[in-house]
Design an enzyme around this catalytic site. Structure first.
Site, mmCIF file in Angstrom:
data_model
loop_
_atom_site.group_PDB
_atom_site.id
_atom_site.type_symbol
_atom_site.label_atom_id
_atom_site.label_comp_id
_atom_site.label_asym_id
_atom_site.label_seq_id
_atom_site.Cartn_x
_atom_site.Cartn_y
_atom_site.Cartn_z
ATOM 1 N N GLN A 107 -18.268 26.635 -29.785
ATOM 2 C CA GLN A 107 -18.672 25.590 -28.852
ATOM 3 C C GLN A 107 -19.398 26.150 -27.632
ATOM 4 O OE1 GLN A 107 -14.983 23.605 -27.935
ATOM 5 N NE2 GLN A 107 -14.749 22.773 -30.009
ATOM 6 N N HIS A 171 -13.393 25.425 -26.344
ATOM 7 C CA HIS A 171 -12.839 24.964 -25.066
ATOM 8 C C HIS A 171 -13.301 25.825 -23.873
ATOM 9 C CE1 HIS A 171 -9.287 22.884 -27.379
ATOM 10 N NE2 HIS A 171 -10.484 22.579 -27.849
ATOM 11 N N TYR A 274 -1.590 18.540 -14.517
ATOM 12 C CA TYR A 274 -1.948 17.385 -15.336
ATOM 13 C C TYR A 274 -1.388 17.443 -16.752
ATOM 14 C CZ TYR A 274 -4.205 15.784 -11.283
ATOM 15 O OH TYR A 274 -4.387 15.325 -9.998
ATOM 16 N N TYR A 285 -3.537 18.111 -34.629
ATOM 17 C CA TYR A 285 -4.391 17.706 -35.736
ATOM 18 C C TYR A 285 -3.619 17.611 -37.053
ATOM 19 C CZ TYR A 285 -8.177 18.509 -32.470
ATOM 20 O OH TYR A 285 -9.005 18.449 -31.372
#
Length: 396
Positions: A107, A171, A274, A285
Site C-alpha cells: 500500500q 497501513h 481511540y 477478516y
C-alpha cells in the site's frame, strides 16, 4: 457513555479539507472551464441537493493518491509509484524532478501532498511517502520547494521519519492537515501490527503533530517526553488515511480503516486513546472477535462508524458556496464500494445521516477536497486513474 452514530446495512443492499491554497474563484473558473473534450465526458447524477455534474479533468494517471489546488488554479497530483505532476489547462506535466524516492511496495509509495499556507510566496510543499530503511519500510514526511518553472523540487528535507520500520507493506497512513499556525497533523497506521497502536512510544497507529521544520509544538501532550513520543498527538488508530480541519471551528477530524467493519470518524484530542485494537466495531477478516468489545473506560468512542467497511481514503469538510445545502457536511472518499459518502451534520456538528454518491461509477475514490469555487475534486486510485470535478449541473 454516548454511543456513536453508525451506518450498519445489509451487504446485499450496498450498491443500491485538506487545507487549500488561496485562489480567486474567477481564476479557478477560468482555468477549469470545461473544454469540449471534458464536456463530452461529463455526466450528471441525482443527489439530495439536486443534479450534479461530474467532469473528468485528466485521466491516464497511475494510482493517483492526492490532489491539491495551487494559487493560480492549476492542480498538483501525486501518483503512488513515485511521481508528482501538475495539471494545468487540461494537460498533465511530465514527472517533477528530484522527488524523494518512495518505496512503492504494498500500500506504500508516494502518498499525500499539502501546500504550505504561504505557498504563493515561498513555494513550500509537504509530501508523505513510504521509504526503505533499517528494518524494512516506514512512513516519512518531507518538506521541499517547487521550482518556479515547476520542473523540480528544491531544498528537499526530511522532517519526520517514523521510529520503527518493519517488513510489512500495509497501513502507512497518511494524509496531512495544516493548522492555522502552520503546524502539521498527519496519521500513520499500525503497519499491520495492531498492538503497536497502543504503545505511546511507537509512532505506528498514531496521529502526529509537528512544526513545519520538524520541531515539537508546545501543545503536544508528550512534549516533555515522559509519557510517550513527543510527536504523538493521540494513539489507538488502526489506519487513518483521511485528516482535515473544519474551516469554521478548527475542529480536527480523521477517518480511518477498520477491519471487517469498524471504519471510524474521530475527533482526535491531545493525549486521548481511540481504542484500536482493544475496542472496535469491526471483526477480524476471519470473522473472529477483536479485543474486548466496543467500549472501555479511558478509550474514546468514534463520532461515526461503518459496518460493513467502505474503506475510507480521505475526508473533507464542506464549507463551499456551490452547494449551500451541504454546508458543514463531511465528504468521505471510499475505495471498497467506490463511492463518495456525504455525512449530514446538524448545527452542533453531530452526524445525523448519510447519502452515498457515484456508487461504482468511477472506481476506487482515493481523495476528495473542496475547491475554491465550492466544487469537489476527487482522484480515483486505479491503474488508469483520473482527476474528477463535481459541480452543480446546469439548469435548463
Amino acid at each position: 457513555m454516548r454511543r456513536p452514530w453508525r451506518r450498519k446495512i445489509n451487504p446485499s443492499n450496498i450498491r443500491s479539507a485538506h487545507a487549500g491554497a488561496a485562489i480567486s474563484v474567477a481564476a479557478w473558473l477560468l482555468l477549469h472551464a470545461a473544454s469540449p473534450a471534458a464536456a463530452q465526458e461529463a455526466r450528471e447524477f441525482s443527489t439530495q441537493a439536486g443534479a450534479v455534474r461530474v467532469e473528468t479533468l485528466a485521466s491516464g494517471l497511475e494510482h493517483p493518491w492526492a490532489v491539491e489546488v495551487m494559487p493560480d488554479g492549476a492542480l498538483i497530483v501525486t501518483e503512488r509509484p513515485g511521481r508528482l505532476r501538475v495539471l494545468r489547462d487540461g494537460k498533465l506535466s511530465r514527472a517533477i524532478d528530484d522527488v524523494p524516492k518512495a518505496a512503492a511496495t504494498g500500500q506504500g509509495g508516494l502518498l499525500d501532498v499539502a501546500l504550505d499556507p504561504q505557498f504563493a510566496t515561498n513555494r513550500i510543499l509537504y509530501l508523505t511517502l513510504s521509504a526503505r530503511g533499517d528494518g524494512g519500510y516506514g512512513t516519512v514526511l518531507v518538506r521541499a520547494a517547487l521550482s518556479e518553472d515547476e520542473q523540480s523540487l528544491e531544498e528537499v528535507k526530511e522532517i519526520f521519519r517514523m521510529n520503527r520500520f518493519t517488513r510489512t507493506g500495509v497501513h502507512f497512513g497518511s494524509r496531512i492537515a495544516i493548522d492555522k499556525d502552520g503546524s502539521l497533523f498527519f496519521g500513520i497506521g499500525d503497519r499491520g501490527e495492531s498492538e503497536r497502536a497502543q504503545d505511546p512510544r511507537d509512532h505506528a497507529g498514531s496521529i502526529l503533530h509537528i512544526n513545519p521544520d520538524g520541531g515539537i509544538p508546545a501543545s503536544n501532550p508528550n512534549r516533555g517526553g515522559t509519557g510517550g513520543r513527543a510527536e504523538i498527538w493521540s494513539i489507538g488508530h488502526r489506519n487513518p488515511q483521511g485528516i482535515a480541519f473544519d474551516p469554521k471551528d478548527g475542529k480536527l477530524l480523521t477517518v480511518e480503516h477498520g477491519s471487517r467493519g469498524g471504519d471510524e470518524i474521530n475527533n482526535p484530542l491531545p493525549g486521548k486513546n481511540y481504542g484500536w485494537p482493544v475496542i472496535t466495531y469491526g471483526k477480524d477478516y476471519s470473522g473472529a472477535e477483536i479485543g474486548e468489545g466496543t467500549a472501555k473506560e479511558g478509550m474514546e468512542q468514534p463520532l461515526y462508524y461503518w459496518d460493513p467497511s467502505i474503506a475510507p481514503g480521505a475526508i473533507a469538510v464542506y464549507r463551499g458556496s456551490m452547494f449551500p445545502e451541504w454546508d458543514g457536511d463531511l465528504m468521505v472518499a471510499a475505495l471498497k464500494y467506490q463511492l463518495l459518502a456525504r455525512l449530514e451534520r446538524d448545527e452542533n456538528g453531530t452526524i445525523t445521516g448519510e447519502e452515498r454518491l457515484f456508487d461504482g461509477e468511477y472506481g476506487r475514490i482515493r481523495d476528495v477536497i473542496v475547491a475554491p469555487d465550492g466544487a469537489l475534486l476527487m482522484v480515483t486510485d486505479e491503474a488508469n486513474g483520473a482527476v474528477l470535478r463535481v459541480s452543480k449541473a446546469p439548469t435548463q
